[in-house]
Design an enzyme around this catalytic site. Structure first.
Site, PDB file in Angstrom:
ATOM      1  N   VAL A  46      31.197  46.952  34.316  1.00 19.02           N
ATOM      2  CA  VAL A  46      30.465  45.882  33.638  1.00 19.02           C
ATOM      3  C   VAL A  46      30.573  44.546  34.357  1.00 19.02           C
ATOM      4  CG1 VAL A  46      30.454  46.836  31.314  1.00 19.02           C
ATOM      5  CG2 VAL A  46      32.427  45.529  32.078  1.00 19.02           C
ATOM      6  N   VAL A  80      35.514  45.152  36.742  1.00 16.79           N
ATOM      7  CA  VAL A  80      35.788  45.358  35.327  1.00 16.79           C
ATOM      8  C   VAL A  80      34.992  46.533  34.797  1.00 16.79           C
ATOM      9  CG1 VAL A  80      35.792  44.321  33.046  1.00 16.79           C
ATOM     10  CG2 VAL A  80      36.187  42.906  35.053  1.00 16.79           C
ATOM     11  N   LYS A 123      40.255  46.283  37.147  1.00 19.73           N
ATOM     12  CA  LYS A 123      40.895  46.891  38.309  1.00 19.73           C
ATOM     13  C   LYS A 123      41.022  45.848  39.400  1.00 19.73           C
ATOM     14  CE  LYS A 123      38.883  49.690  41.293  1.00 19.73           C
ATOM     15  NZ  LYS A 123      38.134  50.868  41.722  1.00 19.73           N
ATOM     16  N   ASP A 134      43.447  26.881  32.493  1.00 19.20           N
ATOM     17  CA  ASP A 134      42.041  27.174  32.798  1.00 19.20           C
ATOM     18  C   ASP A 134      41.232  27.399  31.521  1.00 19.20           C
ATOM     19  OD1 ASP A 134      39.842  27.397  34.419  1.00 19.20           O
ATOM     20  OD2 ASP A 134      40.174  29.496  34.938  1.00 19.20           O
ATOM     21  N   GLU A 147      31.914  42.518  38.358  1.00 15.06           N
ATOM     22  CA  GLU A 147      32.653  42.583  39.603  1.00 15.06           C
ATOM     23  C   GLU A 147      32.845  41.184  40.152  1.00 15.06           C
ATOM     24  OE1 GLU A 147      31.257  45.352  42.462  1.00 15.06           O
ATOM     25  OE2 GLU A 147      32.900  44.865  43.825  1.00 15.06           O
ATOM     26  N   GLY A 148      34.041  40.890  40.527  1.00 20.03           N
ATOM     27  CA  GLY A 148      34.309  39.588  41.124  1.00 20.03           C
ATOM     28  C   GLY A 148      34.923  39.791  42.484  1.00 20.03           C
ATOM     29  N   THR A 149      35.390  38.714  43.081  1.00 27.31           N
ATOM     30  CA  THR A 149      35.918  38.835  44.427  1.00 27.31           C
ATOM     31  C   THR A 149      37.182  39.672  44.454  1.00 27.31           C
ATOM     32  OG1 THR A 149      36.879  36.686  44.007  1.00 27.31           O
ATOM     33  CG2 THR A 149      34.984  36.764  45.474  1.00 27.31           C
ATOM     34  N   TYR A 150      37.926  39.654  43.399  1.00 33.05           N
ATOM     35  CA  TYR A 150      39.181  40.378  43.482  1.00 33.05           C
ATOM     36  C   TYR A 150      39.363  41.453  42.432  1.00 33.05           C
ATOM     37  CZ  TYR A 150      42.222  38.410  39.794  1.00 33.05           C
ATOM     38  OH  TYR A 150      42.818  38.097  38.617  1.00 33.05           O
TER      39      TYR A 150
END
Lengths: 350, 371
Positions: B21, B29, B45, B137, B23-26
């Site tokens: 669902v 999901v 992950k 944050d 995706e980021g740089t690191y």
């Protein structure tokens, strides 16, 4: 109406103190008997497995191997725990890093045995991990270049295993913090300001000695701190106990005595000669699967390769099937696909 | 197999990944579920193999704090397991976040709704601060909303324990629009007050439905703050001109809050202004905020399940926002990709998503091979 109505928390639920709610209190405290039992079980299981491995390698050869006893394992770990302090001094890591790394070492060896994982490597990785979990990170390169005969991979190889063995529970409550609190409290007593800071330093030295013992796996940080303090300044400690309305507590006094005796009897680094003998025997009774180049090691690697290869093939097939599916211009996938296959997954972990 | 590995494998088997669902740089999901119960979860992950220094700091922070913090208004970390060189965090599944709700133009907020979200935010934050954790944050898309309406503070990738007095911390934290002036002036010694400022900005945003202080750069951020709240005087904020990165950014008059928040009650404005006091030591604490008259005055806070809900959910989001070669700027359930920019276009987000998903399915030319 109060904001209490917003969340319907059961009002009967007892509010836990910060310490009681911590993973340390819930998962990492044992009785003396339980500790001994855990270590004995681990040791026994390891010996059984390693004996079998040695036998498959070369039948009859395990007869002359003298495996380590649980106490010998503890002794060896203790030696490397005592080395963490030296390394921390060299890198000028804060006390919290040192204390945390030591805790990680002890917890690690409640899940693993030194016959599988030598404490020297575990120590280096535990310390590196502790720099990160306490928010004092340094680069791995900087770390390993200052440690002889150590490559970045030596440290990284064990990081995951250690994190797993810790149950990813990185937060640790330390006795030296509790000691600082008691020290601040005592200075607030009517004549507390008269106390020399030498007393604090002396008590801190006892807290450090306690790190060589099992104290932190059995008692709370504040119990250990108070015991250390009462070793060097019994009167002040007694006044603090009165201040906290605890002087009637027989349990507390008994606990303090236990910790004091523990610090006195086990709070010294082990005699290097006796450890050397243990380490020498460890070379012969280590798990051969973990010894690079041995027959058992190669066999295990080969098996791992085979499984990985199998997975890769399976994945490639799935991917191929997926591409074929997509290329159909009248693709049937207007409706969301069911049981979606994880094509985008960059590994094959399931 | 070692006992530790075995335990890990068992943990891994408890959870099933269903679909990606986000995706980021690191991190990637997934939406997933507990194998035995079918309970929905989010699995984040984290790719660890790519970091030369091993487990990375944001993953460590997130795991470290979420392992300890259990509270109704803090996202729950259900499990952690590893797969090869990946770290998997199993988090409770949450449908949406406060940013999506704020941007959903179809929703109307009553003062009681805002009070409810604020109470839940302060409760969660008070718990963090009581446990000596700074979040660092806070912003609307880190406040996640469960299907029953409960708000949960998420994303502890920048969190840390309170430092001892005199111990330096980094000032490069908190997304700019929610960053307090002391950090913009480079203060290296700060406190839980930094989170309170962020909550103040969120409070204002709930009423305005647009970000309250949207600076375009760090310098502009200070100007934006001072334009709204007036340039601080030495009396209001003693010593601020001595902060490391202090620069004079011009003299601005305080803009009366009443003129901007026309519909707000006196209690509301009082709490808001106490969150946005320049002098960090005078700023209200989370604990004090919970006993502020605002929370005891009428209207009563809305019951969570009765709060306005988003028409779109993470789970219903079209896949093209999150997969393949598309720049990722949506957030996953329970978690989000790092360094995301907020889109300012907000006019009709609710319907936009669905339209796009249909358009994409019919447009054969845009297929990305192997996606």
């Amino acid at each position: 109406m109060s904001p209490a109505v917003i969340n319907e928390a059961p009002p009967s639920e007892k509010k836990l103190s910060l310490y009681e709610a911590s993973t340390q209190c819930r998962n990492w405290r044992y009785s003396t008997e339980r500790l001994a039992q855990i270590r004995a079980t681990l040791n026994e299981a390891a010996v059984t497995i390693i004996r079998t491995k040695i036998e498959t390698d070369e039948p009859g050869s395990s007869r002359n191997v003298s495996f380590l006893t649980p106490n010998e394992e503890v002794l060896l770990v203790k030696l490397y725990i005592s080395k963490i302090g030296q390394l921390c001094g060299y890198f000028r890591f804060p006390e919290e890093v040192e204390a945390t790394a030591i805790t990680y070492m002890k917890r690690f060896y409640l899940q693993n045995t030194v016959m599988d994982w030598h404490p020297k490597n575990v120590m280096l990785t535990a310390l590196f991990l502790a720099t990160k979990t306490t928010n004092n990170p340094i680069s791995l390169e900087q770390y390993t270049t200052h440690i002889p005969k150590t490559t970045p991979n030596d440290v990284l190889d064990l990081e995951f295993l250690i994190a797993q063995s810790l149950g990813f529970e990185f937060a640790v409550w330390h006795a030296h913090r509790a000691l600082w609190g008691i020290w601040l409290d005592i200075q607030n007593l009517p004549d507390g300001a008269a106390l020399a800071s030498a007393e604090y330093d002396a008590a801190l030295a006892r807290v450090r000695a306690s790190r060589l013992t099992d104290a932190e796996l059995i008692y709370t940080p504040s119990q250990i701190a108070l015991a250390a303090f009462s070793l060097v300044a019994p009167d002040s400690a007694a006044r603090w106990i009165t201040l906290k309305n605890l002087s009637e507590s027989a349990t507390l006094l008994a606990v303090l005595d236990e910790i004091k005796s523990m610090i006195a009897h086990q709070g010294l680094p082990p005699d290097v000669e006796s450890v050397r003998e243990v380490d020498r025997r460890l070379k012969l009774c280590k798990n051969p699967e973990k010894v690079v180049g041995s027959k058992a090691y190669l066999a295990r690697k080969k098996e791992e390769e085979r499984i990985a290869e199998e997975k890769r093939t399976k994945k490639a097939e799935l991917q191929k099937a997926a591409v074929n599916d997509e290329q159909d211009p009248f693709g049937t996938n207007l409706a969301p696909k069911k049981g979606l296959v994880d094509y985008d997954d960059d590994d094959d972990d399931d | 197999m070692d006992a530790v590995e075995k335990a890990n494998t068992e943990r891994q088997r408890r959870w099933v990944k269903d679909k990606k669902v986000g995706e980021g740089t690191y991190a990637v999901v997934y939406q997933g579920r507990e194998a035995s119960t079918g309970r929905k979860v989010a699995i984040k992950k984290i790719k660890v193999g790519q970091f030369k220094d091993g487990l990375d700091m944001s993953a460590i922070r997130e795991v470290k704090f979420l392992r300890e913090l259990k509270h109704q208004n803090v996202i729950e970390l259900l499990d952690v397991f590893s797969s090869k060189t990946n770290l998997n965090l199993v988090l409770e599944f949450l449908d949406s976040d406060l940013e999506m709700i704020i941007k959903d133009r179809a929703l109307v907020f009553l003062p009681a709704d805002i009070k409810s979200w604020m109470a839940m935010t302060f409760r969660g934050l008070e718990f963090c601060h009581r446990n000596h954790v700074l979040h660092r944050d806070l912003k609307p898309n880190n406040l996640l909303i469960a299907s029953n309406g409960e708000l949960k503070i998420a994303d502890f990738g920048l969190a840390r324990d309170f430092a001892d007095p005199g111990y330096k911390m980094t000032c490069q934290v908190i997304t700019r629009w929610y960053r307090p002036p002391e950090l913009l002036f480079g203060s290296r010694y700060y406190s839980s007050a930094v989170d309170i400022w962020s909550v103040g900005c969120i409070f204002a945003e709930l009423m305005l439905r647009i970000p309250y202080l949207p600076g375009e750069s760090d310098m502009d951020q200070l100007k934006t703050i001072f334009r709204a709240l007036g340039t601080p005087t030495e009396e209001e904020w003693p010593g601020h001109t001595k902060l490391p990165d202090y620069v004079p950014v011009g003299q601005f008059q305080k803009f009366p809050m009443r003129d901007l928040f026309t519909a707000a009650s006196a209690d509301t404005l009082n709490l808001l202004s106490k969150c946005m006091i320049y002098e960090p030591r005078k700023r209200i604490s989370a604990r004090e905020a919970l006993t502020h008259p605002y929370f005891f005055a009428l209207p009563n806070p809305t019951f969570p399940s009765k709060l306005p809900k988003c028409s779109t959910h993470f789970s219903a989001r079209p896949l093209d926002e999150v997969d393949g070669n598309v720049q990722m700027n949506s957030t996953g359930p329970g978690v989000k990709a790092r360094s995301l920019k907020r889109k300012l276009t907000s006019s009709d987000d609710g319907s936009e998503g669905r339209n796009r998903s249909i358009a994409r399915r019919l447009d054969f030319s845009k297929h990305t091979p192997g996606s």
